[in-house]
Design a protein around this motif. Structure first.
Motif, mmCIF file in Angstrom:
data_model
loop_
_atom_site.group_PDB
_atom_site.id
_atom_site.type_symbol
_atom_site.label_atom_id
_atom_site.label_comp_id
_atom_site.label_asym_id
_atom_site.label_seq_id
_atom_site.Cartn_x
_atom_site.Cartn_y
_atom_site.Cartn_z
ATOM 1 N N UNK A 93 -26.203 54.624 24.810
ATOM 2 C CA UNK A 93 -26.966 54.415 23.583
ATOM 3 C C UNK A 93 -28.304 53.781 23.928
ATOM 4 N N UNK A 94 -29.183 53.693 22.931
ATOM 5 C CA UNK A 94 -30.507 53.106 23.131
ATOM 6 C C UNK A 94 -30.750 52.019 22.097
ATOM 7 N N UNK A 95 -31.283 50.911 22.567
ATOM 8 C CA UNK A 95 -31.679 49.823 21.675
ATOM 9 C C UNK A 95 -32.984 49.256 22.209
ATOM 10 N N UNK A 96 -34.068 49.481 21.500
ATOM 11 C CA UNK A 96 -35.396 49.038 21.936
ATOM 12 C C UNK A 96 -35.958 48.096 20.885
ATOM 13 N N UNK A 97 -35.744 46.765 21.039
ATOM 14 C CA UNK A 97 -36.222 45.814 20.021
ATOM 15 C C UNK A 97 -37.742 45.766 19.922
ATOM 16 N N UNK A 123 -42.284 47.216 24.461
ATOM 17 C CA UNK A 123 -42.368 46.808 25.868
ATOM 18 C C UNK A 123 -41.008 46.525 26.478
ATOM 19 N N UNK A 124 -39.959 46.531 25.645
ATOM 20 C CA UNK A 124 -38.599 46.313 26.146
ATOM 21 C C UNK A 124 -37.733 47.541 25.856
ATOM 22 N N UNK A 125 -37.997 48.591 26.593
ATOM 23 C CA UNK A 125 -37.231 49.809 26.392
ATOM 24 C C UNK A 125 -35.764 49.556 26.756
ATOM 25 N N UNK A 126 -34.879 50.090 25.927
ATOM 26 C CA UNK A 126 -33.470 49.775 26.121
ATOM 27 C C UNK A 126 -32.534 50.953 26.174
ATOM 28 N N UNK A 127 -32.702 51.850 27.141
ATOM 29 C CA UNK A 127 -31.652 52.864 27.314
ATOM 30 C C UNK A 127 -30.457 52.248 28.044
ATOM 31 N N UNK A 128 -29.300 52.247 27.425
ATOM 32 C CA UNK A 128 -28.104 51.653 28.023
ATOM 33 C C UNK A 128 -27.202 52.753 28.576
#
Length: 260
Positions: free
Chosen positions: A190-194, A197-202
């Motif tokens: 999943x992806x969570x990018x708050x 500048x803080x890309x969040x592909x998990x």
């Protein structure tokens, strides 16, 4: 044993001697007697004992610069500190509960200070070791030293691992590593990018059982080689729990991660 990051991103380990210690508050005028008694009673465990002055917020006039005399007791290693601490804690507790009259030197021990500071935190505070700063590390005649490079203003960018564990547990009980297990959920990537500048592909690893889950964690940590581990209460729960569960499957946390 401390992990260090080099400017090119590689890692190495350096072993530095540092004696763990705690403070004892002793009845006024009995510091020297207490020092001698401790050295005799714990011969081979106590490395050094010295009288020091420290700020004490319990003193009514501490804002005026008044300091309290304390006995700093140092040890060769953390195990010896814990051994002496276990023996002295009930002594100090008994002394606090009784009248202030002192007939024996052990009755002069009024309080213990900073005995619960984790070793690595004590090391970092006392030697002013800070994440993101650069140091010159030298080893001469088997002795390692570190010197802060104040001329290097650009902060280092160490790899950071923020981690947390989920475990099984009995209803209304705290997790017990003797029989509870580390568990994971069967979920997809999943992806969570708050923030941009803080890309969040998990990327998710779903493992068949606890042993495979711990093995995957250790393998990934060796591959990622983080310089900093961020946890919530990890020193007292996550790390000890994982260490004990790993041992159940024939794995040694210190050997797997390179530190303990």
């Amino acid at each position: 044993m401390q992990h260090r990051e080099v400017a090119d991103g590689s890692m190495f380990k350096a072993r530095m001697p540092f004696a763990p210690y705690f403070y004892l508050q002793v009845a006024d005028g009995m510091e020297m007697e207490a020092e001698g008694a401790l050295r005799k009673r714990f011969e081979g465990l106590v490395q050094a004992a010295e009288i020091v002055e420290r700020e004490d917020l319990d003193l009514k006039n501490h804002l005026s610069g008044l300091k309290r005399k304390l006995l700093r007791v140092s040890f060769w290693n953390s195990q010896q500190l814990q051994e002496v601490k276990r023996e002295l804690v009930p002594v100090v507790a008994k002394n606090k509960a009784r009248a202030k009259t002192t007939q024996d030197v052990m009755e002069a021990l009024q309080d213990m200070r900073e005995f619960d500071v984790p070793y690595h935190i004590r090391f970092a505070i006392d030697l002013d070791i800070r994440c993101g700063h650069w140091f010159t590390v030298r080893c001469r005649d088997g002795v390692t030293s570190m010197e802060r490079r104040a001329d290097l203003l650009q902060r280092a960018e160490p790899r950071i691992c923020a981690w947390d564990i989920e475990t099984t547990k009995l209803p209304l009980q705290f997790p017990n590593a003797d029989y509870d297990q580390v568990v994971g959920g069967d979920i997809a990537n999943f992806e969570f990018t708050p923030k941009p500048e803080f890309e969040g592909p998990f990327i998710i690893f779903n493992e068949a059982n606890e042993e495979a889950l711990l093995r995957r964690f250790f393998n990934h940590m060796r591959e990622a080689a983080p310089a900093i581990y961020v946890t919530y209460n990890g020193d007292f729960f996550d790390f000890p729990f994982v260490e004990k569960r790993a041992a159940q499957h024939g794995m040694d946390l210190a050997q797997e991660l390179g530190f303990k």
